[in-house]
Design a protein around this motif. Structure first.
Motif, PDB file in Angstrom:
ATOM      1  N   VAL A  39       1.039  -1.306  -0.145  1.00 29.14           N
ATOM      2  CA  VAL A  39       0.171  -0.048  -0.227  1.00 29.14           C
ATOM      3  C   VAL A  39       0.891   1.174  -0.148  1.00 29.14           C
ATOM      4  O   VAL A  39       1.451   1.450   0.451  1.00 29.14           O
ATOM      5  CB  VAL A  39      -0.675   0.460   1.391  1.00 29.14           C
ATOM      6  CG1 VAL A  39      -0.539  -0.288   2.558  1.00 29.14           C
ATOM      7  CG2 VAL A  39      -1.906   0.988   1.388  1.00 29.14           C
ATOM      8  N   THR A  40       0.159   1.964  -0.951  1.00 28.77           N
ATOM      9  CA  THR A  40       1.519   3.677  -0.584  1.00 28.77           C
ATOM     10  C   THR A  40       0.343   4.362   0.646  1.00 28.77           C
ATOM     11  O   THR A  40      -0.615   4.027   0.321  1.00 28.77           O
ATOM     12  CB  THR A  40       0.992   4.162  -1.628  1.00 28.77           C
ATOM     13  OG1 THR A  40       1.370   3.247  -3.057  1.00 28.77           O
ATOM     14  CG2 THR A  40       1.274   5.697  -2.001  1.00 28.77           C
ATOM     15  N   SER A  41       1.931   4.465   1.381  1.00 25.63           N
ATOM     16  CA  SER A  41       0.901   5.730   2.193  1.00 25.63           C
ATOM     17  C   SER A  41       2.095   7.095   2.312  1.00 25.63           C
ATOM     18  O   SER A  41       3.163   7.037   1.327  1.00 25.63           O
ATOM     19  CB  SER A  41       1.377   4.790   3.544  1.00 25.63           C
ATOM     20  OG  SER A  41       2.799   4.249   3.845  1.00 25.63           O
ATOM     21  N   ILE A  42       1.817   7.543   3.286  1.00 26.64           N
ATOM     22  CA  ILE A  42       2.185   8.956   3.161  1.00 26.64           C
ATOM     23  C   ILE A  42       2.649   9.299   4.878  1.00 26.64           C
ATOM     24  O   ILE A  42       2.309   8.836   5.482  1.00 26.64           O
ATOM     25  CB  ILE A  42       1.694  10.251   2.464  1.00 26.64           C
ATOM     26  CG1 ILE A  42       2.294  10.909   2.565  1.00 26.64           C
ATOM     27  CG2 ILE A  42       0.543  10.569   2.894  1.00 26.64           C
ATOM     28  CD1 ILE A  42       2.611  12.117   1.394  1.00 26.64           C
ATOM     29  N   LYS A  43       3.963  10.163   5.421  1.00 26.70           N
ATOM     30  CA  LYS A  43       4.211  10.010   6.150  1.00 26.70           C
ATOM     31  C   LYS A  43       3.695  11.914   6.627  1.00 26.70           C
ATOM     32  O   LYS A  43       3.414  11.967   6.057  1.00 26.70           O
ATOM     33  CB  LYS A  43       5.817   9.942   6.370  1.00 26.70           C
ATOM     34  CG  LYS A  43       6.806   8.834   6.582  1.00 26.70           C
ATOM     35  CD  LYS A  43       7.756   9.216   7.707  1.00 26.70           C
ATOM     36  CE  LYS A  43       8.269   7.747   6.650  1.00 26.70           C
ATOM     37  NZ  LYS A  43       9.176   7.851   5.629  1.00 26.70           N
ATOM     38  N   ALA A  44       3.428  11.562   8.635  1.00 25.16           N
ATOM     39  CA  ALA A  44       2.917  12.415   8.889  1.00 25.16           C
ATOM     40  C   ALA A  44       3.295  14.360   8.383  1.00 25.16           C
ATOM     41  O   ALA A  44       2.797  14.779   8.476  1.00 25.16           O
ATOM     42  CB  ALA A  44       2.222  12.657  10.376  1.00 25.16           C
ATOM     43  N   ASN A  45       4.408  13.885   8.311  1.00 21.43           N
ATOM     44  CA  ASN A  45       5.641  15.725   8.493  1.00 21.43           C
ATOM     45  C   ASN A  45       5.775  15.360   6.640  1.00 21.43           C
ATOM     46  O   ASN A  45       5.990  16.754   6.807  1.00 21.43           O
ATOM     47  CB  ASN A  45       6.381  15.145   8.818  1.00 21.43           C
ATOM     48  CG  ASN A  45       7.448  14.342   8.762  1.00 21.43           C
ATOM     49  OD1 ASN A  45       6.793  13.584   7.779  1.00 21.43           O
ATOM     50  ND2 ASN A  45       8.648  13.868   9.769  1.00 21.43           N
TER      51      ASN A  45
END
Lengths: 260, 135
Positions: free
Chosen positions: A21-27
């Motif tokens: 799954v493609t995810s992104i970091k909170a920052n």
């Protein structure tokens, strides 16, 4: 063999989820998140921390208040726009699934809470993101389930018990490969009209196991062999080996279908 | 196997094609519906709008930031923004086939027609329920 009797095995989330799954970091910047959601085929973007643990989720519906050109909320001033991070826009994740969860239950969780996807985590303590389950995955599962049910109704209900029973009553030895063929066929094997074995009405020593047009294919009592019987004519010996016979007649049947 | 009729909702809200965009988009605010078929005076389905269309309209309003243009958009008929090539199901369509159409066309709901007239709507949430019932 238990799974072939129509009683379907309950599927788990792991069977249908998307693992990579493609995810992104909170920052990371909101601009990057918008770019991913606008250009990729998915509608949900899980948000993770440095350790890869789920901390939030963004969906394309969250972009309502976001300027499509800058990717940043229109009501922020210029200084804030530059610094806007995913963290400021993401939702807290309220509903999650685990790989071993029942797939149907996960679907109901989505329905009841009006969410289109659930992040999948490895366990409740670490929250490590291992996949995502979307409603599309459950539509696929439903299609598979229907196909399986349709197949089950067409397929002759061969079971070990049934074959043993017939073998005893008809005193026949099944040729090598026959049991395997009828018990493990993935597709309905009725293209040649395999049938539950029955005693030939005229030639009582013969046990019919398949028919095609006016041909009856039979085993002979107390022998391991395959005979072809046309109408009431004398049985003709064809093969000792079921697999070889199967290959030959399937080929003939295929050709007939194409020619026809 | 289940058919669409077993799971569709028949209490379906439809929008008359003569409504303005503003009137049409208001229909989304009430009960969380995501797809609303647009019908003509004979109750024939001529289009569909989704809450994603609503989102796009609201976005463009923000971009223009011009009251006059915004007014013009709001007063335009809903037929200006609706999706016109609507794929429909009928009550006796197999539910699995409806699911396949939703995946292929990337849509979340299909209006259900009977004699070319709107008789219900089947959405992906109905199929989530069906999967739970049948698996």
């Amino acid at each position: 063999m238990a799974g072939r009797q129509g009683a379907s095995v309950k599927k788990k989330v792991a069977d249908y989820m998307t693992g990579e799954v493609t995810s992104i970091k909170a920052n990371e910047s909101m601009l990057e998140a918008c770019r991913l959601l606008e250009t990729r085929p998915f509608r949900h973007l899980p948000v993770v921390n440095e350790k890869g643990h789920i901390v939030g989720i963004l969906s394309d519906r969250d972009l309502v208040n976001i300027d499509v050109f800058t990717g940043i909320a229109a009501n922020l001033d210029d200084k804030d726009k530059k610094e806007a991070t995913v963290e400021e826009f993401m939702h807290n994740v309220v509903f999650v699934a685990q790989p071993e969860d029942d797939l149907a239950a996960a679907g109901l969780l989505m329905k009841q809470n009006r969410v289109g996807a659930l992040p999948v985590i490895d366990d409740m303590f670490s929250n490590k993101l291992v996949g995502i389950l979307s409603y599309i995955d459950i539509l696929r599962a439903y299609i598979d389930l229907s196909a399986q049910k349709n197949t089950t109704t067409i397929k002759p209900l061969y079971t070990e018990d049934l074959l043993n029973n017939w073998q005893e009553r008809l005193e026949i030895g099944f040729p090598a490969g026959y049991r395997e063929a009828v018990l493990t066929a993935d597709e309905p094997i009725n293209s040649l009209s395999y049938c539950i074995p029955f005693q030939h009405p005229v030639h009582s020593d013969f046990v019919v196991f398949a028919r095609w047009n006016d041909q009856l294919f039979s085993f002979k009592r107390n022998q391991v062999a395959i005979y072809q019987i046309s109408g009431n004519e004398k049985p003709e010996f064809t093969f000792e080996d079921f697999a070889a016979w199967q290959k030959l007649v399937h080929k003939a049947a295929d050709r007939a279908f194409f020619d026809g | 196997m289940s058919i669409v009729e077993d799971y569709m909702s028949t209490a379906v809200q439809a929008i008359d094609q003569s409504l303005t965009i503003e009137q049409a988009l208001k229909k989304f605010s009430d009960d969380g519906v995501r797809h609303i078929p647009v019908v003509n005076e004979a109750n024939k389905v001529v289009g569909i709008i989704s809450d994603r269309d609503k989102r796009n309209i609201e976005l463009s309003m923000q971009i223009f930031e011009d009251k006059q243009i915004a007014d013009q958009v709001n007063k335009a008929p809903v037929s200006d923004i609706m999706k016109r090539d609507v794929t429909c199901a009928s009550a006796d369509t197999e539910l699995a086939e409806a699911a396949r159409i939703m995946i292929d066309l990337k849509i979340g709901a299909l209006p259900v027609l009977e004699n070319e007239k709107l008789s219900g709507i089947i959405s992906y949430t109905d199929i989530l329920q069906a999967y739970a019932d049948e698996s």
